[in-house]
Design a protein around this motif. Structure first.
Motif, short mmCIF file in Angstrom:
data_model
loop_
_atom_site.label_atom_id
_atom_site.label_comp_id
_atom_site.label_asym_id
_atom_site.label_seq_id
_atom_site.Cartn_x
_atom_site.Cartn_y
_atom_site.Cartn_z
N LEU A 256 -10.49 7.81 6.70
CA LEU A 256 -9.33 7.22 6.53
C LEU A 256 -8.71 6.33 7.62
N ARG A 257 -9.30 6.45 8.73
CA ARG A 257 -8.98 5.52 9.91
C ARG A 257 -9.13 4.03 9.63
N VAL A 258 -10.05 3.72 8.59
CA VAL A 258 -9.98 2.32 8.15
C VAL A 258 -8.56 1.70 7.57
N LEU A 259 -7.62 2.84 7.31
CA LEU A 259 -6.42 2.25 6.86
C LEU A 259 -5.64 1.76 8.16
N LYS A 260 -6.07 1.94 9.28
CA LYS A 260 -5.40 1.29 10.50
C LYS A 260 -5.37 -0.27 10.23
N SER A 261 -6.09 -0.86 9.27
CA SER A 261 -6.23 -2.40 9.10
C SER A 261 -4.91 -2.59 8.27
N LYS A 262 -4.11 -3.45 8.86
CA LYS A 262 -2.72 -3.53 8.06
C LYS A 262 -2.99 -4.25 6.81
N SER A 263 -4.02 -5.31 6.81
CA SER A 263 -4.35 -6.10 5.53
C SER A 263 -4.95 -5.19 4.32
N LEU A 264 -5.83 -4.15 4.88
CA LEU A 264 -6.19 -3.17 3.91
C LEU A 264 -5.08 -2.30 3.49
N SER A 265 -4.24 -1.62 4.35
CA SER A 265 -2.91 -0.82 3.69
C SER A 265 -2.30 -1.60 2.92
N ILE A 266 -1.77 -2.73 3.15
CA ILE A 266 -0.86 -3.57 2.31
C ILE A 266 -1.60 -3.87 0.92
N ALA A 267 -2.87 -4.30 1.08
CA ALA A 267 -3.69 -4.65 -0.12
C ALA A 267 -3.61 -3.30 -1.00
N ALA A 268 -4.04 -2.17 -0.37
CA ALA A 268 -3.91 -0.97 -1.06
C ALA A 268 -2.75 -0.61 -2.02
N VAL A 269 -1.83 -0.82 -1.38
CA VAL A 269 -0.39 -0.52 -1.85
C VAL A 269 -0.18 -1.81 -3.00
N LEU A 395 -11.86 2.73 -1.01
CA LEU A 395 -10.45 3.25 -0.94
C LEU A 395 -9.37 2.09 -1.72
N ASN A 396 -9.95 0.86 -1.72
CA ASN A 396 -8.97 -0.24 -2.50
C ASN A 396 -9.22 0.03 -3.94
N ASN A 397 -10.32 0.34 -4.35
CA ASN A 397 -10.88 0.65 -5.76
C ASN A 397 -10.26 1.90 -6.33
N MET A 398 -10.23 2.95 -5.19
CA MET A 398 -9.53 4.20 -5.57
C MET A 398 -8.01 3.99 -5.89
N MET A 399 -7.47 3.25 -5.00
CA MET A 399 -5.99 2.68 -5.39
C MET A 399 -5.72 2.26 -6.84
N ARG A 400 -6.62 1.46 -7.09
CA ARG A 400 -6.48 0.71 -8.49
C ARG A 400 -6.55 1.73 -9.61
N GLN A 401 -7.58 2.70 -9.50
CA GLN A 401 -7.78 3.54 -10.38
C GLN A 401 -6.77 4.64 -10.39
N LEU A 402 -6.35 5.02 -9.30
CA LEU A 402 -5.17 6.02 -9.21
C LEU A 402 -3.76 5.32 -9.63
N ALA A 491 8.49 -6.24 -9.91
CA ALA A 491 9.62 -7.09 -9.21
C ALA A 491 10.00 -6.36 -7.80
N LEU A 492 9.85 -5.12 -7.99
CA LEU A 492 10.18 -4.38 -6.64
C LEU A 492 8.92 -4.29 -5.53
N ALA A 493 7.75 -4.74 -6.16
CA ALA A 493 6.59 -4.97 -5.24
C ALA A 493 6.89 -6.06 -4.35
N LEU A 494 7.40 -7.22 -5.11
CA LEU A 494 7.39 -8.58 -4.53
C LEU A 494 7.60 -8.79 -2.79
N PRO A 495 8.50 -7.97 -2.43
CA PRO A 495 8.94 -7.82 -0.92
C PRO A 495 7.65 -7.72 -0.12
N LEU A 496 6.83 -6.88 -0.63
CA LEU A 496 5.77 -6.50 0.33
C LEU A 496 5.09 -7.68 0.60
#
Length: 515
Positions: A256-269, A395-402, A491-496
């Motif tokens: 989970l330490r790879v989530l320190k990458s801001k680009s990965l964290s934002i992309a995951a959401v 992790l990014n693929n897991m977020m899509r499935q989840l 629409a609510l996700a757009l501000p991200l």
């Protein structure tokens, strides 16, 4: 690796990913047939989809660890073999319990076909060409679940439901054979320490409990049922302990330490939201088409086909746009707007809506998903070193499935409650003093009398027809509300996107422009 072999390898792993993703949705239009053939309720048969999703979500974040521990080549080929074998066993299942168990095992094999395939594709391109790599893999990510209902509808209607699994067998054999000769170990081999059994157990219990709560909560009236409450507590405790353990153990099964990458964290959401939209739209549209509009399985599947074809070209065009310097934030924004429009327009349909109307609106869905898949995949791995790309991709693929699992559960609960609301609202208008109701009942009564029923029997049948009309209309209205809800979430996700714009637009754009 020679160019020809490299191209064959890329095609192989993308086809393997498509095969895995097709199986997430190919069952959707065949549930009624399977239910009747296996002598189970539709609710129980739905676990054929749920068990596969649970296994996927559990195994996907573990693929990086398992690849390192077993060797990527061995793990990937072994997963293809497991997936293919289970496809054969699914088609030969004699009972619903057996089929659900085999589908779970198939999902465990399928997890690698998604995450490892993505890592292999990314490895074949230099970092400045991540946009093209994401576009190629994005074709599989999008096309798989989109053509699943089309393929499933055609096979179910023209052959029999076991063939929705049997078609995987020749593809699986071909993929395993190709990878045996072509798939290398990664250039940078991640170190695999001792097996993190604690992490594996906590993840399995946590995700399994969470998925069960999401799938069965509405049916069991949520926390009014004891085991739903217990499983909710187990899910919270297990997943909390899992996060804490993985962050402090030296050899985590999921880093989970790879989530320190801001680009990965934002992309995951954002990928989580995209997964909700992708899978809920695939869930809602066939249900409306078949159960309310009277489409056959083949007709239902064909609704999605034009959009799927257009999406292939849109995915390739998106990759080229990113390469030419178009801001990924702009592409993501347009993708979100397209999907919001799709949901709004679908919320306007009626029981008389034409096939062409739905088909055209589904094209906006396809374009939206195509415009989101490539930049989000690129963003997820854009700032990761090569050794962390497999974990980031997983992790990014897991977020899509989840996101898909959460979305379908939310929509199921929401639509059920809205159906009850609309039914109550409609019934208040059905009174003896309403001349339209009286006229409708008289018309139905006269119709059934012409068919040989007595007056009393014809009147009872007329009342049942009115009730069926109320049920059908209230169900439709609840699904239309569901489309609006998903559009609102987008629409609510757009501000991200502001976070991406401020923090990551520059680096990502620069990387993509080096070409």
């Amino acid at each position: 690796m020679r160019p020809l072999k490299r191209q064959i390898l890329i095609i192989t792993v993308i086809c393997a990913a498509i095969m895995e993703l097709i199986d997430t949705s190919i069952v959707n239009v065949a549930l009624s047939y399977m239910s009747g053939n296996l002598g189970s309720t539709l609710e129980d048969t739905a676990w054929v989809i749920t068990s596969y999703a649970i296994a996927n979500v559990i195994i996907i974040p573990m693929t990086s660890f398992l690849s390192a521990k077993l060797g990527r080549r061995n793990y990937y080929i072994g997963s293809i073999i497991l997936f293919t074998l289970c496809s054969f066993l699914c088609g030969n299942a004699s009972g619903i319990s057996e089929l659900v168990l085999i589908r779970f095992l198939q999902g465990l094999g399928g997890g690698a076909l998604l995450s490892v395939s993505a890592a292999v594709v990314y490895e074949q391109f230099p970092k400045e060409k991540l946009g093209i790599a994401s576009a190629l893999f994005g074709i599989g990510v999008f096309i798989g679940p989109t053509i699943g209902p089309t393929l499933g509808g055609y096979i179910t209607e023209n052959f029999s439901w076991p063939w929705i699994f049997y078609i995987n067998i020749p593809l699986g054999v071909a993929a395993a054979t190709s990878c045996y000769f072509l798939l290398p170990e990664p250039a940078i081999k991640p170190k695999a320490g001792s097996i993190d059994w604690t992490g594996i157990i906590l993840l399995t219990i946590g995700i399994g409990s969470l998925q069960t709560v999401l799938e069965r909560g509405q049916t069991e009236d949520w926390f009014a049922t004891g085991y739903i409450t217990v499983l909710t507590l187990i899910a919270i405790l297990s997943l909390t302990a899992f996060v804490f353990w993985e962050l402090h153990t030296p050899n985590p099964v999921v880093d989970l330490r790879v989530l320190k990458s801001k680009s990965l964290s934002i992309a995951a959401v954002l990928t989580f939201i995209t997964g909700m939209g992708m899978f809920t739209s695939i869930f809602l549209t066939p249900v409306i088409a078949q159960r309310l509009l009277g489409f056959t399985p083949t007709e239902t599947g064909l609704l999605l086909l034009p959009g799927a074809i257009i999406a292939v070209f849109a995915l390739i065009a998106t990759g080229k746009m990113l390469q030419s310097g178009v801001s990924p934030v702009l592409v993501i924004f347009i993708g979100f707007i397209s999907f919001i429009f799709f949901n709004w327009s679908m919320s306007q349909i009626t029981l008389e809506t034409s096939t062409s109307y739905i088909t055209y609106r589904l094209i906006f869905r396809a374009l939206g998903m195509a415009l989101l898949t490539v930049p989000l995949s690129s963003l997820a791995v854009s700032s990761l070193p090569a050794k962390d790309m497999p974990q980031g991709t997983a992790l990014n693929n897991m977020m899509r499935q989840l996101g898909g699992s959460f979305g379908i559960s939310i929509i199921t609960t929401f639509s059920t409650r809205r159906t009850a609301f609309h039914r109550t609202d409609l019934i208040t208008n059905i009174t003896d003093g309403n001349p339209l109701v009286t006229q409708r009942i008289n018309n139905f009564t006269s119709y059934f009398q012409t068919k040989g029923s007595g007056l009393a029997e014809a009147h009872q049948k007329a009342i049942k027809m009115i009730d069926l009309s109320v049920v059908k209309q209230s169900t439709l209205l609840s699904y239309l509300d569901s489309y609006l809800l998903i559009g609102l979430l987008f629409a609510l996700a757009l501000p991200l996107l502001l976070l991406v714009m401020k923090r990551k637009t520059g680096p990502v754009k620069m990387v993509l422009n080096d070409h």
